[in-house]
Design an enzyme around this catalytic site. Structure first.
Site, PDB file in Angstrom:
ATOM      1  N   PRO A  54       0.846  -1.202   0.000  1.00 28.86           N
ATOM      2  CA  PRO A  54       0.000   0.000   0.000  1.00 28.86           C
ATOM      3  C   PRO A  54       0.880   1.250   0.000  1.00 28.86           C
ATOM      4  O   PRO A  54       1.863   1.325   0.739  1.00 28.86           O
ATOM      5  CB  PRO A  54      -0.770  -0.117   1.314  1.00 28.86           C
ATOM      6  CG  PRO A  54      -0.615  -1.534   1.750  1.00 28.86           C
ATOM      7  CD  PRO A  54       0.692  -1.996   1.215  1.00 28.86           C
ATOM      8  N   MET A  55       0.548   2.215  -0.838  1.00 27.05           N
ATOM      9  CA  MET A  55       1.265   3.490  -0.869  1.00 27.05           C
ATOM     10  C   MET A  55       0.232   4.609  -0.941  1.00 27.05           C
ATOM     11  O   MET A  55      -0.622   4.625  -1.832  1.00 27.05           O
ATOM     12  CB  MET A  55       2.218   3.555  -2.068  1.00 27.05           C
ATOM     13  CG  MET A  55       3.409   2.616  -1.949  1.00 27.05           C
ATOM     14  SD  MET A  55       4.495   2.658  -3.397  1.00 27.05           S
ATOM     15  CE  MET A  55       3.552   1.592  -4.524  1.00 27.05           C
ATOM     16  N   GLN A  98      -5.583  -2.464   3.685  1.00 25.19           N
ATOM     17  CA  GLN A  98      -4.666  -2.248   4.798  1.00 25.19           C
ATOM     18  C   GLN A  98      -5.297  -1.319   5.829  1.00 25.19           C
ATOM     19  O   GLN A  98      -5.831  -0.258   5.492  1.00 25.19           O
ATOM     20  CB  GLN A  98      -3.331  -1.664   4.361  1.00 25.19           C
ATOM     21  CG  GLN A  98      -2.345  -1.644   5.533  1.00 25.19           C
ATOM     22  CD  GLN A  98      -0.971  -1.146   5.175  1.00 25.19           C
ATOM     23  OE1 GLN A  98      -0.799   0.034   4.959  1.00 25.19           O
ATOM     24  NE2 GLN A  98      -0.001  -2.040   5.121  1.00 25.19           N
ATOM     25  N   CYS A 124       4.608   2.396   9.096  1.00 23.16           N
ATOM     26  CA  CYS A 124       4.683   3.779   8.630  1.00 23.16           C
ATOM     27  C   CYS A 124       5.651   4.586   9.506  1.00 23.16           C
ATOM     28  O   CYS A 124       5.497   4.628  10.727  1.00 23.16           O
ATOM     29  CB  CYS A 124       3.300   4.426   8.649  1.00 23.16           C
ATOM     30  SG  CYS A 124       3.307   6.131   8.034  1.00 23.16           S
ATOM     31  N   LYS A 145       2.291  -6.062   8.904  1.00 25.13           N
ATOM     32  CA  LYS A 145       3.523  -5.536   8.331  1.00 25.13           C
ATOM     33  C   LYS A 145       4.185  -4.585   9.315  1.00 25.13           C
ATOM     34  O   LYS A 145       3.519  -3.752   9.930  1.00 25.13           O
ATOM     35  CB  LYS A 145       3.227  -4.801   7.014  1.00 25.13           C
ATOM     36  CG  LYS A 145       4.487  -4.291   6.319  1.00 25.13           C
ATOM     37  CD  LYS A 145       4.164  -3.529   5.038  1.00 25.13           C
ATOM     38  CE  LYS A 145       5.443  -3.023   4.380  1.00 25.13           C
ATOM     39  NZ  LYS A 145       5.170  -2.193   3.182  1.00 25.13           N
ATOM     40  N   ASP A 160      13.905  -2.469  -1.231  1.00 33.59           N
ATOM     41  CA  ASP A 160      14.912  -2.473  -2.297  1.00 33.59           C
ATOM     42  C   ASP A 160      14.674  -3.536  -3.361  1.00 33.59           C
ATOM     43  O   ASP A 160      15.626  -4.133  -3.882  1.00 33.59           O
ATOM     44  CB  ASP A 160      16.326  -2.633  -1.720  1.00 33.59           C
ATOM     45  CG  ASP A 160      16.744  -1.439  -0.873  1.00 33.59           C
ATOM     46  OD1 ASP A 160      15.984  -0.445  -0.842  1.00 33.59           O
ATOM     47  OD2 ASP A 160      17.807  -1.505  -0.233  1.00 33.59           O
ATOM     48  N   GLY A 184       7.051  -2.049  -3.310  1.00 27.77           N
ATOM     49  CA  GLY A 184       6.491  -0.718  -3.152  1.00 27.77           C
ATOM     50  C   GLY A 184       7.018   0.218  -4.214  1.00 27.77           C
ATOM     51  O   GLY A 184       6.596   0.208  -5.364  1.00 27.77           O
TER      52      GLY A 184
END
Length: 384
Positions: free
Chosen positions: A30-31, A84, A115, A157, A221, A243
């Site tokens: 999720p972004m 989420q 976050c 997460k 990464d 992401g």
């Protein structure tokens, strides 16, 4: 370590989250402001996996905030519908999950404890919360118990910890496993790192060696299919979470599907194909939020789409001001469709920034067993 491709036709997944098989073992992270229904559909058109919507706050959902309810949107063929949730209060989290179950709003719930944004951590939320082990466990337990009667899996997460002196990931993994989570995902950075530096994949390996009965997913990464295979090889994780690596390159999910199937990874698209992707993204955003708002939303993606390509500064500036589909078509027509995908477009993308001190509630680090909910922790989370 060099990642080894699986044999052709050989599946590398074996990843199950509750009743759902995730093959290839790839999850879209999720972004905020990115993973709306339009972007998720665009990514899904390139490959299978699990695609999670933007973060929803439990308090805003329970209070039926209009913006939040608009964000709880899925395509008719999107399955499983993955949401989420963010929260700091076990009671509110329980109520939010019951609402999701009773109103059939989602098929899978992912809980956000990763976050690093200061406005979240200063209230004890996000990546600050796993330090409070009892409170963390109570929140996970509340969500799992509320979701269990409907068979909705709950995943968790989190990050490595607050900083190098306050590492929490192995404890968080054990607690989530004990409370009945269906899987855990670890972003291999501390909250203090934010998105800077390099992800610590050794922490993912350590978590995998600690958490044995549920899948462990690795995040951080992954900017190419090779990165995903290398992470699995080096850490033993059961799947990967992508992401920033897919920003301006949703075809990364095509590459990941090929790599995990043991097939050759396609070459990067020429500029003409990228133009078609941009146009498709614009169409989906227009369907979702209207032409004016959709094209405004597209602007933030265009820098990533055009990264590394020889597009002049004047044309880039005009792309950054685009406001309609017709105008977009005119701009795309000015691109040379035969320009090959540039080497400069490979590697890290998206926000990176710099490391910094994590903003925490006063006295937050005094007692990790304190289960009290921070005062006014959710009061300003009124949407999204």
């Amino acid at each position: 370590m060099t990642a080894t491709l699986p044999a052709p036709g050989e599946t590398t997944s074996g990843l199950r989250i509750g009743p759902y098989e995730v093959d290839p073992p790839v999850v879209l992270a999720p972004m905020a402001g990115i993973t709306n229904i339009a972007f998720r559909r665009l990514c899904r058109e390139y490959g299978a996996g699990l695609y999670v919507c933007e973060m929803i706050t439990s308090r805003a959902l329970v209070e039926r905030h209009p913006k939040t309810l608009r964000m709880v949107a899925f395509d008719a063929d999107e399955s499983p519908r993955s949401m989420q949730l963010y929260g700091v209060d076990p009671d509110t989290m329980r109520e939010a999950v019951r609402m999701i179950v009773d109103e059939n709003l989602a098929d899978h719930i992912d809980m956000n404890f990763g976050c690093p944004v200061p406005k979240v951590t200063r209230k004890g939320g996000g990546s600050a919360l796993p330090y409070k082990r009892r409170l963390f466990g109570e929140i996970v337990d509340a969500a799992v118990r509320a979701a269990e009667p409907a068979g909705v899996p709950v995943t968790v997460k989190f990050r490595v910890g607050i900083d190098d002196e306050h590492v929490t990931c192995t404890d968080a993994g054990r607690i989530a496993e004990d409370k009945g989570a269906s899987a855990v995902a670890l972003h291999g950075r501390t909250a203090a790192q934010r998105y800077s530096g390099h992800a610590d994949w050794s922490a993912i390996r350590a978590l995998k060696q600690t958490v044995r009965s549920i899948p462990v997913l690795g995040n951080g990464d992954i900017f190419s299919a090779g990165d995903a295979l290398r992470m699995k090889a080096e850490t033993g994780c059961d799947g990967v979470v992508v992401g920033r690596g897919c920003l301006g390159r949703p075809w990364l999910f095509r590459d990941l599907q090929a790599a995990f199937a043991g097939e050759p990874v396609p070459e990067g698209p020429k500029l003409g194909e990228v133009a078609h992707v941009i146009r498709r993204h614009a169409e989906l955003l227009t369907d979702h939020m209207g032409e004016h708002s959709g094209l405004r939303d597209l602007r933030k993606h265009l820098t990533q789409y055009l990264r590394g390509f020889p597009v002049g500064s004047e044309l880039r500036k005009r792309f950054g001001l685009v406001s309609g589909l017709g105008e977009l078509d005119d701009l795309l027509a000015e691109l040379d469709p035969d320009v090959p995908f540039p080497d400069e477009a490979e590697g890290p993308r998206g926000r990176q920034g710099s490391a910094g001190k994590v903003v925490l509630p006063e006295g937050w680090l005094d007692d990790p067993e304190d289960a009290s909910v921070p005062a006014d922790a959710e009061m300003d989370h009124n949407g999204g």
